[in-house]
Scaffold this motif. Structure first.
Motif: not given
Length: 194
Positions: A17-24, A126-133, A135-136, A143-149
């Motif tokens: 699911g972190l791919a959703f956050v990355q894509d966002f 709803a989109v922001a809610s899924l992003v936060l889910i 991330v959690f 794995q969150w610490r591995r998502l970088k800019v």
């Protein structure tokens, strides 16, 4: 699953699911040459969202479609930009006032006894809610610490750092790291010359 915002930068998506956050986060215009901001207007934002909203292969994760309105798009962009600034360390604050609206989630017990979280709200919330889910969830499995800019100001693509010691700073060393290191080297040489 296709991740249209991430795929256009030719990088591998983050796991699960972190791919959703990355894509966002990668909906932002980034890279060189600059690609279109996929949240620039309602039509483009809706097309992006419709492509990735449903998780394939899991009937329990079916989500009702989300319809974005013009006002949703501005809020969604602001949320994305705040989250991106926070992730890249350009601000110490969490994504600001937008998080203070306390996005809800729905918790359900599945037929297999597993508790699942689902996004709540409508439109951009709803989109922001899924992003936060997501991330959690990523925080729970470290794995969150591995998502970088990407550190390159000319790039700023969001990537998942797969290095063993989590030390990556460039989404692609050849495209972003070498040019930055070469510029720094030349600047040092120039300042060292009497």
């Amino acid at each position: 699953m296709s991740w249209p915002a991430t795929d256009r930068y030719d990088i591998e998506p983050a796991p699960s699911g972190l791919a959703f956050v990355q894509d966002f986060l990668n909906t932002l215009s980034a890279g060189k040459p600059r690609d279109t901001d996929l949240l620039l207007d309602r039509r483009d934002a809706q097309a992006w969202l419709d492509t990735i909203w449903q998780e394939e292969g899991n009937p329990e994760q079916h989500r009702p479609p989300v319809e974005l309105h013009d006002t949703d798009v501005a809020s969604l962009r602001a949320f994305r930009d705040g989250l991106r600034d926070w992730l890249s360390g350009t601000t110490a604050d969490a994504p600001g006032e937008l998080l203070e609206s306390a996005f809800g989630t729905t918790v359900r017990l599945g037929v297999d006894g597993t508790v699942r979280t689902e996004p709540a709200g409508s439109g951009w919330e709803a989109v922001a809610s899924l992003v936060l889910i997501e991330v959690f969830r990523a925080q729970q499995v470290d794995q969150w610490r591995r998502l970088k800019v990407c550190r390159s100001d000319r790039c700023r693509v969001t990537f998942f750092d797969r290095s063993r010691n989590n030390s990556g700073v460039w989404h692609d060393v050849r495209k972003c790291g070498h040019p930055a290191n070469l510029r720094a080297f030349r600047a040092r040489q120039k300042s060292a010359t009497p």
